[in-house]
Scaffold this motif. Structure first.
Motif, PDB file in Angstrom:
ATOM      1  N   GLY A 133       0.979  -1.250  -0.015  1.00 12.78           N
ATOM      2  CA  GLY A 133       0.220   0.000   0.030  1.00 12.78           C
ATOM      3  C   GLY A 133       0.833   1.184   0.213  1.00 12.78           C
ATOM      4  N   GLY A 134       2.034   1.051  -0.017  1.00 15.89           N
ATOM      5  CA  GLY A 134       2.876   2.472   0.101  1.00 15.89           C
ATOM      6  C   GLY A 134       2.967   2.956  -1.275  1.00 15.89           C
ATOM      7  N   GLY A 135       3.764   4.214  -1.349  1.00 17.94           N
ATOM      8  CA  GLY A 135       3.425   4.732  -2.381  1.00 17.94           C
ATOM      9  C   GLY A 135       3.958   6.351  -2.640  1.00 17.94           C
ATOM     10  N   LEU A 136       4.009   7.007  -3.658  1.00 20.60           N
ATOM     11  CA  LEU A 136       4.089   8.439  -3.452  1.00 20.60           C
ATOM     12  C   LEU A 136       2.491   9.206  -3.638  1.00 20.60           C
ATOM     13  N   VAL A 137       2.460  10.049  -2.517  1.00 20.95           N
ATOM     14  CA  VAL A 137       1.390  10.875  -2.290  1.00 20.95           C
ATOM     15  C   VAL A 137       1.612  12.183  -1.945  1.00 20.95           C
ATOM     16  N   GLN A 138       0.619  13.089  -2.352  1.00 16.76           N
ATOM     17  CA  GLN A 138       0.741  14.623  -2.351  1.00 16.76           C
ATOM     18  C   GLN A 138       0.670  14.988  -0.738  1.00 16.76           C
ATOM     19  N   PRO A 139       1.197  15.913  -0.128  1.00 17.06           N
ATOM     20  CA  PRO A 139       0.828  16.426   1.052  1.00 17.06           C
ATOM     21  C   PRO A 139      -0.614  16.794   1.082  1.00 17.06           C
ATOM     22  N   GLY A 140      -1.155  16.395   2.318  1.00 19.39           N
ATOM     23  CA  GLY A 140      -2.657  16.559   2.426  1.00 19.39           C
ATOM     24  C   GLY A 140      -3.371  15.237   2.176  1.00 19.39           C
ATOM     25  N   GLY A 141      -2.834  14.400   1.500  1.00 19.09           N
ATOM     26  CA  GLY A 141      -3.615  13.201   0.724  1.00 19.09           C
ATOM     27  C   GLY A 141      -3.649  11.861   1.837  1.00 19.09           C
ATOM     28  N   SER A 142      -4.167  11.052   1.466  1.00 15.71           N
ATOM     29  CA  SER A 142      -4.381   9.831   2.144  1.00 15.71           C
ATOM     30  C   SER A 142      -3.769   8.463   1.624  1.00 15.71           C
ATOM     31  N   LEU A 143      -3.678   7.648   2.437  1.00 20.21           N
ATOM     32  CA  LEU A 143      -2.937   6.246   1.774  1.00 20.21           C
ATOM     33  C   LEU A 143      -3.575   4.865   2.916  1.00 20.21           C
ATOM     34  N   ARG A 144      -3.595   3.711   2.525  1.00 25.14           N
ATOM     35  CA  ARG A 144      -3.887   2.951   3.489  1.00 25.14           C
ATOM     36  C   ARG A 144      -2.926   1.887   3.249  1.00 25.14           C
ATOM     37  N   LEU A 145      -2.190   1.508   4.508  1.00 23.74           N
ATOM     38  CA  LEU A 145      -1.171   0.472   4.483  1.00 23.74           C
ATOM     39  C   LEU A 145      -1.853  -0.783   4.948  1.00 23.74           C
ATOM     40  N   SER A 146      -1.654  -1.965   4.315  1.00 26.76           N
ATOM     41  CA  SER A 146      -2.072  -3.589   4.742  1.00 26.76           C
ATOM     42  C   SER A 146      -0.779  -4.108   5.235  1.00 26.76           C
ATOM     43  N   CYS A 147      -1.182  -5.032   6.097  1.00 29.74           N
ATOM     44  CA  CYS A 147      -0.007  -5.994   6.594  1.00 29.74           C
ATOM     45  C   CYS A 147      -0.587  -7.330   6.495  1.00 29.74           C
ATOM     46  N   ALA A 148      -0.220  -8.279   5.680  1.00 28.72           N
ATOM     47  CA  ALA A 148      -0.920  -9.818   5.339  1.00 28.72           C
ATOM     48  C   ALA A 148       0.024 -10.614   6.573  1.00 28.72           C
ATOM     49  N   ALA A 149      -0.525 -11.158   7.320  1.00 27.58           N
ATOM     50  CA  ALA A 149       0.124 -11.983   8.280  1.00 27.58           C
ATOM     51  C   ALA A 149      -0.409 -13.458   7.951  1.00 27.58           C
ATOM     52  N   SER A 150       0.682 -14.235   8.270  1.00 27.61           N
ATOM     53  CA  SER A 150       0.437 -15.474   8.097  1.00 27.61           C
ATOM     54  C   SER A 150       1.594 -16.651   8.867  1.00 27.61           C
ATOM     55  N   GLY A 151       1.275 -17.834   9.123  1.00 31.04           N
ATOM     56  CA  GLY A 151       2.181 -18.577   9.990  1.00 31.04           C
ATOM     57  C   GLY A 151       1.998 -18.582  11.542  1.00 31.04           C
TER      58      GLY A 151
END
Lengths: 107, 124
Positions: free
Chosen positions: B8-26
């Motif tokens: 979910g990471g990446g380049l975003v402008q100031p004031g913008g939004s982003l959602r990170l995910s973390c998939a777990a296993s094991g």
């Protein structure tokens, strides 16, 4: 928030040296203290938890001590793969807090 | 084998939004508290946010309080970080990690598993 202060921030050492890094908490954290090793571009690796318990798979040349507010990480005989940055962290309370890091460089 | 895989990471402008995910296993994801930790370029580690095993309790660093929201979906073994009102100083690699918690008299090893990290860059 509990402030964690490490010293020194960096130093140079040679293979075979015994090195010690200290970490001080701004208030008592019992033994809720962990040490991590981090290499550039990699995730941190847990070395020690509960101030002195060696994580599985970590070489016995690493040891930790202390309780309350003052803690130390010792590497008894520095190996080439130990040149890295080390962080302490308290998990006594939230927010979790890290020390600023200690970079161990080759002399 | 325990795995934590951020995305979910990446380049975003100031004031913008982003959602990170973390998939777990094991491992039994629903049994453990989880956290997000970040590292700005050339800087040290900064704990960002944590969540209890059930998701009922959340914690935030002052630097992100009111802007970031941590959550989890135990049915999907996934941890999230919703990041709003992003600032240049939020630029960092974001790691998810298994936090310290106790259950039924057993306390688990803290921060023994980390993901590989996902880079968030806030820039115009």
């Amino acid at each position: 928030a509990i402030r964690m202060t490490q010293s020194p921030s960096s130093f140079s050492a040679s293979t075979g040296d015994r090195v010690t890094i200290t970490c001080r908490a701004s208030q008592g954290i019992s033994s809720y203290l962990a040490w991590y090793q981090q290499n550039p571009g990699k995730a941190p690796k847990l070395l020690i938890f509960a101030a002195s318990t060696l994580q599985s798979g970590v070489p016995s040349r690493f040891s930790g001590s202390g309780s309350g507010t003052d803690f130390t990480l010792t590497i008894s005989c520095l190996q080439s793969e130990d040149f890295a940055t080390y962080y302490c962290q308290q998990y006594y309370s939230y927010p979790r807090t890290f020390g600023q890091g200690t970079k161990v460089e080759i002399k | 084998e325990v795995q934590l895989l951020e995305s979910g990471g990446g380049l975003v402008q100031p004031g913008g939004s982003l959602r990170l995910s973390c998939a777990a296993s094991g491992f039994t994801f629903s049994s453990y508290a989880m956290s997000w930790v970040r590292q700005a370029p050339g800087k040290g580690l900064e704990w960002v946010s944590g969540i209890s095993d059930s998701g009922d309790t959340t914690y935030y660093a002052d630097s992100v309080k009111g802007r970031f929201t941590i959550s989890r979906d135990n049915s999907k073994n996934t941890l999230y970080l919703q990041m709003n009102s992003l600032r240049a100083e939020d630029t960092a690699v974001y790691y998810c990690a298994k936090d310290y918690s106790c259950s039924g008299g057993t306390c688990y090893i803290p921060f023994d598993y980390w993901g590989q990290g996902t880079l968030v860059t806030v820039s115009s």
